[in-house]
Scaffold this motif. Structure first.
Motif, PDB file in Angstrom:
ATOM      1  N   GLN A  69      95.640  16.702  -9.738  1.00 51.29           N
ATOM      2  CA  GLN A  69      95.853  18.038  -9.177  1.00 51.29           C
ATOM      3  C   GLN A  69      94.954  18.275  -7.971  1.00 51.29           C
ATOM      4  N   MET A  70      93.681  17.875  -8.146  1.00 49.02           N
ATOM      5  CA  MET A  70      92.719  18.058  -7.064  1.00 49.02           C
ATOM      6  C   MET A  70      93.150  17.278  -5.827  1.00 49.02           C
TER       7      MET A  70
ATOM      8  N   ASP B 254      93.674  16.716 -13.991  1.00 50.79           N
ATOM      9  CA  ASP B 254      92.900  17.555 -13.079  1.00 50.79           C
ATOM     10  C   ASP B 254      92.590  16.830 -11.790  1.00 50.79           C
TER      11      ASP B 254
ATOM     12  N   MET C 258      91.777  15.652 -18.055  1.00 47.19           N
ATOM     13  CA  MET C 258      90.809  15.265 -17.007  1.00 47.19           C
ATOM     14  C   MET C 258      91.504  14.520 -15.880  1.00 47.19           C
TER      15      MET C 258
ATOM     16  N   MET D 122      93.546  22.865 -17.104  1.00 45.55           N
ATOM     17  CA  MET D 122      93.665  24.316 -17.124  1.00 45.55           C
ATOM     18  C   MET D 122      94.607  24.770 -16.020  1.00 45.55           C
ATOM     19  N   ALA D 123      94.403  24.122 -14.862  1.00 47.96           N
ATOM     20  CA  ALA D 123      95.274  24.455 -13.745  1.00 47.96           C
ATOM     21  C   ALA D 123      96.705  24.080 -14.078  1.00 47.96           C
ATOM     22  N   THR D 124      96.855  22.921 -14.703  1.00 49.14           N
ATOM     23  CA  THR D 124      98.221  22.502 -15.051  1.00 49.14           C
ATOM     24  C   THR D 124      98.844  23.485 -16.020  1.00 49.14           C
TER      25      THR D 124
END
Lengths: 78, 181, 235
Positions: A7-8, A4, A1, B1-3
């Motif tokens: 990443q975002m 993520d 999480m 998931m992207a990672t």
């Protein structure tokens, strides 16, 4: 999480960094436009200033490339 | 998931242990690139300074030299052409003067000939005219002679026919007198 | 991004400094192209040049005039070095446009080395030629005295930013062009927009041909400008 969200943030930052390219586009357009209007007023002096024109374009464009680089770094290196 | 996807991509593209996304930032390849870059730059520099640049600058200098030479030669040829043109002009002028002279001479000669021929012809005409006059005069004289003869004969015959004795001398005198009237 | 990955040519994973990689291959091709143009092309040494010879002479005249115009007559001593840089960059850029090729100049390692070489040699040249007076480059005599220190700080910063912008400009341009072409090419998989995608790739390719030359030109002319600063530091 948490990954993520990081990443975002990176992707958002990359997208925002791309706005810098617009600035570079404005700058390059400004340089060329002013060169052209000057060249049309005094065509005989235009040929001697092409080197300056390209140097100006290069400086203006380098900043756009920097923003592209920031985007790439955010996408791939962070 | 992207990672995960990212990691998979890295694994697929991967080389070495680095999980760096941009190949440009993969520092393990830097020594390699720098080494080969240095090698190729030195090679290009050697090619240029040993072979290419002397050759090109030689060709350019040679070309500049030959262009200068050609220009000089062209100038010389131009000078020569000018001289030839002047000579030609001179020759032309001479020829023209010569022609003028010949024309004048011929004209004078012709005038002389003409004058001579005219004079000759006039002399001949005059001679002929004198001759003709002389002959006309002769003819006239002989004609008068014959007229007097005829008149004398006729008068003698008339006198004899009328029965008289003709004194020849008197008849002659009478006829002469009548003819003279 | 995998068109930028450095791979060993003959298998194996480890990349030592001497390993022949695709970098080696494409740099060798660059050298070969230069040799072809300048050794084979000028073999005739004709007064009336053949086609290849006149291309070589054109490149020579182009860079020669640039060095002379921008950096002055006394910079012509360094003309071979600048010409080397120009030829390497222009051929590496153009060879990088061949499909499936590897663009050596899209790597920051390569362009950073080029830019650092220019930066260091120009700086050293400036100090050798003018000694401490070279520092007058940062002390703008034309400005009023109170703002000269501020200007000096700015000038120093911009001086040290030169190699960074010099190298990143070239690498960034090369990388960006290839990445954009690849993005458009990726869209070609979708049947609906593939015609647009092919058109866009074609247009980008044309732009990249232009950019390849202009970036080599810009790199060279900036080198000339820096050289001029080193030779004549007084504004």
């Amino acid at each position: 999480m948490e990954g993520d969200i990081v990443q975002m943030g990176a992707y958002l930052g990359a997208g925002l960094a791309c706005m810098g390219m617009g600035g570079a586009a404005v700058g390059v357009g400004n340089v060329v436009g002013n060169y052209l209007s000057g060249a049309l007023r005094n065509p005989s002096a235009a040929a001697g200033q092409t080197a300056t024109l390209f140097i100006g374009i290069a400086f203006a464009e380098a900043l756009g490339i920097f923003s592209f680089l920031v985007a790439l770094l955010l996408m791939f290196a962070v | 998931m992207a990672t995960e996807a990212e990691d998979a991509a890295h694994a697929a593209a991967g080389h070495g242990a680095e999980a760096v996304g941009m190949p440009q930032l993969d520092f393990s390849t830097f020594p390699n690139q720098i080494f080969w870059l240095a090698v190729s730059l030195v090679l290009i520099y050697l090619i240029l300074t040993r072979i290419a640049l002397p050759r090109i600058s030689g060709v350019l200098a040679e070309r500049a030299g030959s262009i200068t030479n050609d220009l000089l030669a062209a100038e010389e040829l131009k000078q020569k052409a000018k001289e030839a043109e002047a000579a030609y002009e001179r020759a032309l002028a001479e020829a023209r003067a010569e022609a003028q002279r010949i024309v004048g001479e011929t004209r004078a000669e012709m005038a002389r000939d003409l004058a001579a021929a005219t004079a000759r012809a006039e002399a001949e005409i005059a001679a002929r005219a004198a001759e003709s006059e002389r002959r006309i005069a002769a003819i006239r004289a002989s004609a008068m002679e014959s007229v007097a003869e005829v008149a004398r004969d006729t008068a003698l015959a008339l006198v004899e026919a009328l029965g008289g004795r003709a004194e020849e001398a008197a008849v002659h005198a009478a006829v002469e007198a009548r003819l003279r009237e | 991004m995998d068109q930028f990955i450095v791979k060993p040519l003959f298998g194996g994973d480890a990349i030592h400094w001497y390993t022949p990689t695709n970098v080696t291959l494409w740099m060798a091709l660059t050298v070969a192209a230069v040799a072809l143009m300048f050794v084979a092309g000028t073999r005739g040494r004709a007064i009336v040049p053949s086609r290849s010879q006149s291309v070589a002479e054109l490149a020579y005249g182009f860079v020669h005039k640039m060095v002379e115009d921008v950096a002055g007559k006394d910079a012509l001593r360094y003309f071979p070095h600048i010409f080397t840089l120009f030829l390497f960059i222009v051929f590496a850029n153009f060879l990088g446009l061949v499909p499936m090729s590897f663009t050596t100049t899209s790597h920051i390692a390569v362009t950073a080395l080029l830019a650092l070489a220019v930066f260091l040699s120009v700086t050293i040249l400036g100090f050798v030629r003018h000694g401490v007076q070279f520092l007058e480059l940062f002390w703008v005599k034309a400005a009023p005295l109170p703002i000269r220190p501020i200007l000096a700080v700015i000038e120093v910063i911009s001086y040290f930013a030169r190699p960074i912008s010099h190298s990143i400009r070239l690498a960034g341009n090369m990388m960006a062009g290839h990445a954009v072409i690849k993005v458009f090419a990726g869209f070609a998989a979708l049947a609906a927009i593939s015609p647009f995608s092919v058109l866009a790739v074609t247009a980008m390719y044309g732009l990249e041909v232009l950019v390849s030359f202009i970036q080599a030109y810009v790199f060279t002319i900036l080198t000339c400008v820096y050289l001029k600063d080193a030779l004549h530091p007084h504004h």
